[in-house]
Write a protein that holds these residues in place. Structure first.
Motif, short mmCIF file in Angstrom:
data_model
loop_
_atom_site.label_atom_id
_atom_site.label_comp_id
_atom_site.label_asym_id
_atom_site.label_seq_id
_atom_site.Cartn_x
_atom_site.Cartn_y
_atom_site.Cartn_z
N UNK A 3 -14.78 25.49 34.75
CA UNK A 3 -15.13 26.33 35.90
C UNK A 3 -15.61 27.70 35.43
N UNK A 4 -14.91 28.27 34.45
CA UNK A 4 -15.30 29.57 33.91
C UNK A 4 -16.70 29.49 33.30
N UNK A 5 -16.95 28.45 32.52
CA UNK A 5 -18.26 28.29 31.89
C UNK A 5 -19.35 28.17 32.94
N UNK A 6 -19.07 27.46 34.01
CA UNK A 6 -20.04 27.33 35.10
C UNK A 6 -20.28 28.70 35.75
N UNK A 7 -19.23 29.45 35.98
CA UNK A 7 -19.33 30.79 36.56
C UNK A 7 -20.19 31.70 35.68
N UNK A 8 -20.06 31.54 34.36
CA UNK A 8 -20.80 32.38 33.42
C UNK A 8 -22.17 31.80 33.07
N UNK A 9 -22.55 30.69 33.73
CA UNK A 9 -23.81 30.00 33.45
C UNK A 9 -23.90 29.55 31.99
N UNK A 10 -22.79 29.07 31.46
CA UNK A 10 -22.72 28.63 30.08
C UNK A 10 -22.09 27.23 29.96
N UNK A 11 -22.22 26.42 31.00
CA UNK A 11 -21.58 25.10 31.01
C UNK A 11 -21.97 24.24 29.82
N UNK B 278 -9.50 33.04 37.13
CA UNK B 278 -8.76 32.69 38.33
C UNK B 278 -9.75 32.01 39.27
N UNK B 279 -9.35 30.89 39.84
CA UNK B 279 -10.22 30.17 40.77
C UNK B 279 -10.66 31.10 41.91
N UNK B 280 -11.91 30.98 42.36
CA UNK B 280 -12.45 31.91 43.37
C UNK B 280 -11.58 32.06 44.61
N UNK B 281 -11.03 30.97 45.11
CA UNK B 281 -10.24 31.06 46.35
C UNK B 281 -8.90 31.76 46.16
N UNK C 1 -2.21 24.58 39.02
CA UNK C 1 -2.65 25.63 38.11
C UNK C 1 -3.97 26.18 38.63
N UNK C 2 -3.99 27.50 38.92
CA UNK C 2 -5.16 28.12 39.56
C UNK C 2 -5.79 29.22 38.70
N UNK C 3 -5.22 29.47 37.54
CA UNK C 3 -5.78 30.47 36.65
C UNK C 3 -5.15 30.36 35.28
N UNK C 4 -5.78 31.00 34.31
CA UNK C 4 -5.23 30.98 32.95
C UNK C 4 -5.70 32.20 32.18
N UNK C 5 -4.96 32.52 31.14
CA UNK C 5 -5.33 33.53 30.17
C UNK C 5 -5.01 32.98 28.80
N UNK C 6 -6.04 32.69 28.01
CA UNK C 6 -5.88 32.10 26.69
C UNK C 6 -6.02 33.20 25.64
N UNK C 7 -5.02 33.34 24.78
CA UNK C 7 -5.01 34.43 23.80
C UNK C 7 -4.50 33.94 22.46
N UNK C 8 -4.72 34.76 21.44
CA UNK C 8 -4.22 34.44 20.11
C UNK C 8 -3.97 35.74 19.35
N UNK C 9 -3.22 35.62 18.28
CA UNK C 9 -2.87 36.78 17.47
C UNK C 9 -3.99 37.07 16.48
N UNK C 10 -4.28 38.36 16.32
CA UNK C 10 -5.27 38.80 15.34
C UNK C 10 -4.64 39.96 14.56
N UNK C 11 -5.40 40.48 13.62
CA UNK C 11 -4.87 41.58 12.82
C UNK C 11 -5.94 42.64 12.65
N UNK C 12 -5.59 43.87 12.94
CA UNK C 12 -6.49 45.01 12.76
C UNK C 12 -6.20 45.65 11.41
#
Length: 170
Positions: A23-31, A96-99, A71-82
């Motif tokens: 859904x996110x990819x479709x929203x961003x026109x990157x499906x 998050x789903x539009x509705x 499940x109506x939304x998500x946040x995918x994250x990972x650890x990095x190092x500066x």
């Protein structure tokens, strides 16, 4: 307004996470760029050494309603190092789903990721946003994020598979 809780994703959420990624990819026109599978999400997020972590927003229904939690939304994250500051978190995607937008769900996901970052001793967490997504940029700024492109002129780059093979001589 639905009652929504934010929680850590579980292995059984991978199908929903993939649905939301699409859904996110479709929203961003990157499906056309989505290549990940549910199995890869399962392996990469819930194996011995996970490559990512994820928060999900789950809509809870009242007793007696036909549909269970969703499940109506998500946040995918990972650890990095500066190299300048040390431990960090990178929020790869938030959706998050539009509705369900406009209810503070995205802000709650971001706050949970901030809690994780602090609990892990991180100095900051980063994310990127497409330049046309003013609504997201306004939200991030309202929550206290700094726009590094505006402030410092940073640009993101990516080496795709072919470029990596060329660099590695393969």
């Amino acid at each position: 307004m639905a009652s929504v809780r934010i929680r850590e994703a579980q292995e059984g959420d991978c199908g929903d996470i993939l649905r939301l990624i699409r859904e996110l990819a479709e929203y961003e026109n990157l499906s056309d760029q989505v290549q990940i599978s549910e199995e890869a999400l399962r392996t990469d997020g819930f194996g011995e050494n996970p490559f990512y972590h994820c928060m999900v927003a789950e809509s809870l229904t009242a007793p007696g309603e036909p549909q269970g939690p969703r499940v109506v939304g998500f946040g995918l994250y990972y650890l990095i190092y500066s190299t300048w500051k040390g431990r960090s978190v990178y929020l790869e995607d938030i959706y998050v789903m539009p509705e369900y937008r406009g209810q503070g769900i995205g802000s709650r996901i971001i706050k949970k990721v901030a809690e994780v970052a602090l609990d892990k001793g991180c100095c900051h967490f980063r994310l990127a946003v497409l330049d046309w997504n003013r609504r997201a940029m306004d939200l991030y700024k309202a929550l206290g994020a700094q726009d590094l492109t505006e402030m410092e002129g940073w640009h993101s780059f990516c080496f795709e598979a072919k470029a990596m093979r060329d660099l590695a001589g393969r």
